[in-house]
Write an enzyme that holds these catalytic residues in place. Structure first.
Site, PDB file in Angstrom:
ATOM      1  N   GLU A  79      48.599  43.687  38.664  1.00  0.00           N
ATOM      2  CA  GLU A  79      49.331  42.424  38.843  1.00  0.00           C
ATOM      3  C   GLU A  79      49.199  41.532  37.610  1.00  0.00           C
ATOM      4  O   GLU A  79      50.144  40.845  37.227  1.00  0.00           O
ATOM      5  CB  GLU A  79      48.835  41.713  40.105  1.00  0.00           C
ATOM      6  CG  GLU A  79      49.271  42.445  41.366  1.00  0.00           C
ATOM      7  CD  GLU A  79      48.679  41.835  42.618  1.00  0.00           C
ATOM      8  OE1 GLU A  79      47.438  41.711  42.710  1.00  0.00           O
ATOM      9  OE2 GLU A  79      49.468  41.482  43.514  1.00  0.00           O
ATOM     10  N   GLU A 123      45.704  48.220  47.305  1.00  0.00           N
ATOM     11  CA  GLU A 123      45.175  47.253  48.261  1.00  0.00           C
ATOM     12  C   GLU A 123      45.265  47.730  49.710  1.00  0.00           C
ATOM     13  O   GLU A 123      44.401  47.445  50.527  1.00  0.00           O
ATOM     14  CB  GLU A 123      45.923  45.923  48.139  1.00  0.00           C
ATOM     15  CG  GLU A 123      45.581  45.129  46.914  1.00  0.00           C
ATOM     16  CD  GLU A 123      46.420  45.483  45.699  1.00  0.00           C
ATOM     17  OE1 GLU A 123      47.019  46.576  45.674  1.00  0.00           O
ATOM     18  OE2 GLU A 123      46.455  44.676  44.767  1.00  0.00           O
TER      19      GLU A 123
HETATM   20  N1  T1G Z   1      35.498  45.015  42.921  1.00  0.00           N
HETATM   21  C1  T1G Z   1      34.140  45.041  42.863  1.00  0.00           C
HETATM   22  N2  T1G Z   1      33.419  46.152  42.552  1.00  0.00           N
HETATM   23  C2  T1G Z   1      34.120  47.274  42.301  1.00  0.00           C
HETATM   24  C3  T1G Z   1      35.540  47.316  42.347  1.00  0.00           C
HETATM   25  C4  T1G Z   1      36.222  46.111  42.670  1.00  0.00           C
HETATM   26  N3  T1G Z   1      37.541  46.054  42.707  1.00  0.00           N
HETATM   27  N4  T1G Z   1      35.917  48.587  42.053  1.00  0.00           N
HETATM   28  C5  T1G Z   1      34.803  49.294  41.827  1.00  0.00           C
HETATM   29  N5  T1G Z   1      33.723  48.515  41.964  1.00  0.00           N
HETATM   30  C6  T1G Z   1      32.329  48.915  41.778  1.00  0.00           C
HETATM   31  C7  T1G Z   1      31.917  49.986  42.767  1.00  0.00           C
HETATM   32  O1  T1G Z   1      31.495  49.397  43.981  1.00  0.00           O
HETATM   33  C8  T1G Z   1      30.778  50.643  42.005  1.00  0.00           C
HETATM   34  O2  T1G Z   1      29.680  49.747  42.098  1.00  0.00           O
HETATM   35  C9  T1G Z   1      31.239  50.577  40.556  1.00  0.00           C
HETATM   36  O3  T1G Z   1      32.227  49.531  40.496  1.00  0.00           O
HETATM   37  C10 T1G Z   1      31.875  51.867  40.076  1.00  0.00           C
HETATM   38  O4  T1G Z   1      32.904  52.168  41.009  1.00  0.00           O
HETATM   39  C11 T1G Z   1      44.410  40.523  44.167  1.00  0.00           C
HETATM   40  C12 T1G Z   1      43.420  41.656  46.422  1.00  0.00           C
HETATM   41  C13 T1G Z   1      38.196  51.769  39.722  1.00  0.00           C
HETATM   42  C14 T1G Z   1      38.915  54.050  40.456  1.00  0.00           C
HETATM   43  O5  T1G Z   1      40.924  48.858  45.297  1.00  0.00           O
HETATM   44  O6  T1G Z   1      39.188  52.589  43.150  1.00  0.00           O
HETATM   45  O7  T1G Z   1      42.936  43.652  43.644  1.00  0.00           O
HETATM   46  O8  T1G Z   1      28.106  51.322  43.261  1.00  0.00           O
HETATM   47  O9  T1G Z   1      31.831  54.292  41.795  1.00  0.00           O
HETATM   48  O10 T1G Z   1      34.455  56.530  40.810  1.00  0.00           O
HETATM   49  O11 T1G Z   1      46.137  41.852  44.954  1.00  0.00           O
HETATM   50  O12 T1G Z   1      36.064  51.994  41.688  1.00  0.00           O
HETATM   51  O13 T1G Z   1      28.053  51.079  40.760  1.00  0.00           O
HETATM   52  O14 T1G Z   1      27.284  49.196  42.225  1.00  0.00           O
HETATM   53  O15 T1G Z   1      34.229  53.691  42.422  1.00  0.00           O
HETATM   54  O16 T1G Z   1      34.777  55.696  38.409  1.00  0.00           O
HETATM   55  C15 T1G Z   1      42.087  46.552  44.384  1.00  0.00           C
HETATM   56  C16 T1G Z   1      38.752  49.888  43.751  1.00  0.00           C
HETATM   57  C17 T1G Z   1      41.124  45.490  44.819  1.00  0.00           C
HETATM   58  C18 T1G Z   1      40.122  49.557  43.172  1.00  0.00           C
HETATM   59  C19 T1G Z   1      36.609  53.654  39.575  1.00  0.00           C
HETATM   60  N6  T1G Z   1      41.398  47.528  43.559  1.00  0.00           N
HETATM   61  N7  T1G Z   1      37.947  50.682  42.844  1.00  0.00           N
HETATM   62  O17 T1G Z   1      36.118  54.758  40.305  1.00  0.00           O
HETATM   63  O18 T1G Z   1      33.640  54.307  40.042  1.00  0.00           O
HETATM   64  S1  T1G Z   1      41.902  44.285  45.881  1.00  0.00           S
HETATM   65  C20 T1G Z   1      40.843  48.624  44.115  1.00  0.00           C
HETATM   66  C21 T1G Z   1      38.228  52.009  42.665  1.00  0.00           C
HETATM   67  C22 T1G Z   1      42.982  43.486  44.830  1.00  0.00           C
HETATM   68  C23 T1G Z   1      44.828  41.913  44.447  1.00  0.00           C
HETATM   69  C24 T1G Z   1      43.995  42.608  45.475  1.00  0.00           C
HETATM   70  C25 T1G Z   1      37.257  52.759  41.798  1.00  0.00           C
HETATM   71  C26 T1G Z   1      37.761  53.039  40.381  1.00  0.00           C
HETATM   72  P1  T1G Z   1      28.180  50.376  42.079  1.00  0.00           P
HETATM   73  P2  T1G Z   1      33.136  53.684  41.418  1.00  0.00           P
HETATM   74  P3  T1G Z   1      34.723  55.420  39.855  1.00  0.00           P
END
Ligand code: T1G
Length: 698
Positions: free
Chosen positions: A105, A125
């Site tokens: 976004e 999301e």
């Molecule tokens: N927020 C906070 N922490 C996050 C995070 C996030 N969005 N994504 C990952 N982490 C942390 C995760 O908990 C882990 O922490 C570390 O990063 C490594 O992640 C406004 C409302 C990016 C593909 O849904 O899909 O945006 O365990 O083990 O396998 O409209 O993380 O090390 O302490 O998964 O290499 C939308 C979620 C949010 C993406 C990487 N975004 N993340 O995968 O590493 S809502 C998502 C992922 C939003 C807007 C809306 C994956 C990754 P720790 P990981 P990975």
């Protein structure tokens, strides 16, 4: 300048770089830093263009999910995006890694977007029970058209940079994000390209405005499997608003939908599941930083259903495997099954047309156990009897190289005993995949008494590499998932003796959100498997045994608890089964009673939760959330209900303990008495989740 966002000037181009490990999530600090740097860059007259890029392994991976449910901290993301979109100077988003959710976004609010070849772009999301809340549902359809926007927003899966380029989401594919972004910015200046604001460009919406079925058909296709979920439908409605309303009105609709979802029980459960899955990969009791062993060569023993499915999982991840059978015939059959699986997937468009050949090319089928000698990891998937397992592991001890990890795929046999068949018990553990192994994501990593810490971290790391969800469990009959499932199966069988029919029990369980009920599941797996195992262990199960004695093994014989007509897999209630149950009840002098759906649901779910409590008491699972991960990814527990232990906390442990005691008395079944952990937590008014907090605090 903020800690996490820096601004550098390269003569007329300002480069804003976000550096907030691990995934550059849009925390308040990152949002504030972007806003400050963009304002500063716009204010400097010598700066003519701005590039927004990220350090580390990925572009912004979304909003900071840990901030949800807490009081919002300024600046809001929408404020930051408005500032960028209204910049009088072109802003180029330079993407690498994964631009997801709020990250995409942010890029959509820029005037141009470039990405590296391996980048992925998506709005996931909906997988968190949300919808894009910062303009994604309004800008993405304007960038790529409503059909692809619905696929990305309602489905939640990212697309590649190549697909993004093809559909107009990005302008160019570049080598390095920052340098590529800067070069593109200079090109924009040199060509005096006008600023491109997606909010002002409705050209890609015209077709859907004229013929709304373009949008409604796309939504129907993407919500076919969204039974019980709220977010996919809300996300679709927000995209619909982009077609029907002016931009700012559509933005308002999106905001309303987002605020409703972010406060919903479903989204809370789905965000819990997101973090639980990652928590499960952290092995309790293993020192942080325990390095996994190098795994470059993998061998799988057994080309049957499980061995073939496991081999496909590695091939799907692009990892070559050696698949070992004892004879040419068995090997040929196994290779043929995998080839047919891949061809069927390609025929229905599930994988690219050239994928079957590529993936089969990664599976090297051979005969003879001596072929394990180069393997760093061996996964055994042979016949489920202890005698055969011990024979194989004794042979592996002879042929496998020192330091190779030796894993058994057994679904319930004792790994300690299997390990004792080798001189290297420290290298032995279980990697229990779930059938079909090339589809189901769960892998129970079974920790035996002598399993070395780095063997555990190796198995967890390999499981994640092949897109599985690992959860570490201890040695007991059925480990975690099947041990809890057995309790449900016991109650299901008893309910038939009390007056319920298979179709009533299964309907209650599927209405709860499970993909299928216990009886349809038995027919799918094959009732003869349980029958053989019960005979091995001297256990009786009157009705299931009677069905098997009548040759009713389930789908494979066209009859089981249900009948299956014309090769169809849909279960049809069978009066023959009702008659068999009635006759058995008469012989036992029992009368059938009307069993309510509420009672059925409680007796399907609460005994599993009770067994989960015993599993925690015995430390077979380290966390309640690990048990939830097992049920979410191994058995299709509905993601919007978080998992059995999460669900128990929502229902309340006191109520569950009371109901279990009631059924223990009513059905004269002491095994239903609440486990001591459940009783204690209920008495203290606590939750299973409180155990994790205590453990973390310890
Ligand atoms: N927020 C906070 N922490 C996050 C995070 C996030 N969005 N994504 C990952 N982490 C942390 C995760 O908990 C882990 O922490 C570390 O990063 C490594 O992640 C406004 C409302 C990016 C593909 O849904 O899909 O945006 O365990 O083990 O396998 O409209 O993380 O090390 O302490 O998964 O290499 C939308 C979620 C949010 C993406 C990487 N975004 N993340 O995968 O590493 S809502 C998502 C992922 C939003 C807007 C809306 C994956 C990754 P720790 P990981 P990975």
């Amino acid at each position: 300048m903020s800690e996490v966002v820096r601004l550098e000037r390269h003569d007329v181009v300002a480069v804003v770089t976000i550096n907030s490990p691990p995934v550059n999530a849009l925390s308040a600090a990152v949002r504030g830093g972007i806003l400050e740097c963009v304002k500063d860059a716009v204010a400097v007259s010598g700066v003519k263009a701005i590039v927004l890029t990220c350090a580390g392994r990925t572009f912004i991976a979304g909003a900071d999910i840990t901030e949800f449910g807490k009081p919002p901290k300024p600046p809001g993301l929408s404020e930051v995006l408005l500032e960028m979109e209204n910049s009088p100077k072109p802003i180029v988003a330079a993407i690498h890694g994964t631009a997801l959710g709020g990250g995409l976004e942010v890029a959509l609010a820029c005037h141009f977007r470039v990405a590296t070849r391996d980048a992925k772009l998506g709005l996931p999301e909906v997988k968190l029970g949300l919808l894009p809340g910062a303009g994604g549902t309004q800008r993405l359809p304007r960038a790529v058209g409503p059909e692809l926007a619905v696929r990305m927003i309602v489905g939640g899966d990212p697309i590649s940079a190549a697909d993004a380029l093809k559909n107009g989401l990005i302008e160019e594919i570049v080598e390095g994000p920052a340098a590529g972004g800067e070069a593109f910015a200079r090109k924009v200046l040199a060509e005096k390209r006008p600023l491109r604001k997606l909010r002002d460009d409705d050209s890609k919406l015209a077709a859907a405005k004229a013929d709304r079925s373009i949008f409604t058909n796309a939504v129907a296709a993407m919500t076919r499997r969204a039974r019980g979920l709220e977010a996919p439908f809300a996300a679709a409605a927000a995209v619909g608003a982009a077609i029907d309303l002016p931009f700012d009105d559509g933005l308002k609709k999106e905001r309303e939908g987002f605020l409703k979802l972010v406060a919903s029980d479903q989204s809370k459960a789905q965000r819990y599941a997101f973090f639980s899955e990652r928590e499960a990969a952290k092995i309790s009791g293993v020192p942080d930083g325990t390095k996994p062993r190098k795994v470059e060569r993998v061998a799988i023993i057994g080309a049957g259903t499980m061995g073939g499915g496991i081999a496909m999982s590695f091939a799907n991840a692009g990892i070559p495997v050696t698949l070992i059978e004892t004879g040419e015939e068995q090997l040929k059959r196994g290779m043929g099954v995998m080839q047919r699986n891949y061809d069927a997937s390609a025929a229905r468009g599930g994988i690219p047309a050239d994928a079957p050949a590529k993936r089969m090319g990664l599976i090297n089928g051979v005969v003879g156990l001596e072929n394990v000698k180069e393997a760093d990891l061996v996964i055994e998937a042979v016949f489920e009897t202890m005698a055969v397992k011990k024979e194989v592991f004794t042979a592996l001890d002879k042929f496998a190289k020192p330091g190779a990890v030796l894993a058994s795929n057994t679904s319930y046999l004792n790994i300690d005993e299997i390990a004792e068949a080798t001189l290297r018990p420290q290298d032995v553990l279980g990697m229990h995949f779930f059938s079909p192994a090339n589809v189901m994501k769960l892998c129970e990593i079974v920790r035996a008494d002598k399993t070395a810490p780095d063997v555990l971290t190796t198995a967890v790391s390999v499981a994640r590499k092949i897109a599985k969800v690992p959860a570490v469990v201890g040695v007991c009959d059925g480990f975690v998932g099947n041990r809890m499932l057995a309790q449900r199966g016991k109650q299901a069988e008893k309910l038939l003796f009390e007056g319920a029919l298979p179709q009533q029990v299964d309907a209650v369980v599927t209405r709860f959100g499970m993909p299928m009920g216990p009886f349809a599941m038995g027919d799918l797996a094959g009732l003869d498997i349980g029958w053989r195992s019960r005979k091995d262990r001297g256990i009786k199960s009157e009705i299931a045994d009677a069905l098997c004695e009548a040759g009713r093994f389930g789908q494979k014989t066209g009859k089981g608890y249900y009948r299956y007509e014309g090769g169809s897999r849909s279960p049809l209630p069978d009066p023959e089964v009702e008659k068999l149950i009635d006759e058995m009840l008469q012989r036992l002098g029992r009368n059938r009673r009307a069993v309510s759906d509420e009672e059925i649901l409680e007796r399907m779910i609460y005994p599993m939760i009770n067994e989960g409590a015993r599993i925690l008491e015995e430390k077979i699972a380290a966390r309640p959330s690990d048990i939830d991960v097992i049920w979410l990814y191994g058995y299709g527990w509905p993601i919007y209900r978080g998992g059995p232990m999460y669900h128990a906390d929502i229902i309340g442990l006191k109520h569950i303990a009371e109901r279990l005691s009631f059924y223990a008395r009513e059905t004269n079944d002491p095994s239903l008495e609440p486990a001591s952990l459940l009783k204690r937590l209920a008495a203290e008014g606590k939750t299973f989740a409180s155990l994790a907090q205590t453990a973390k605090a310890a």
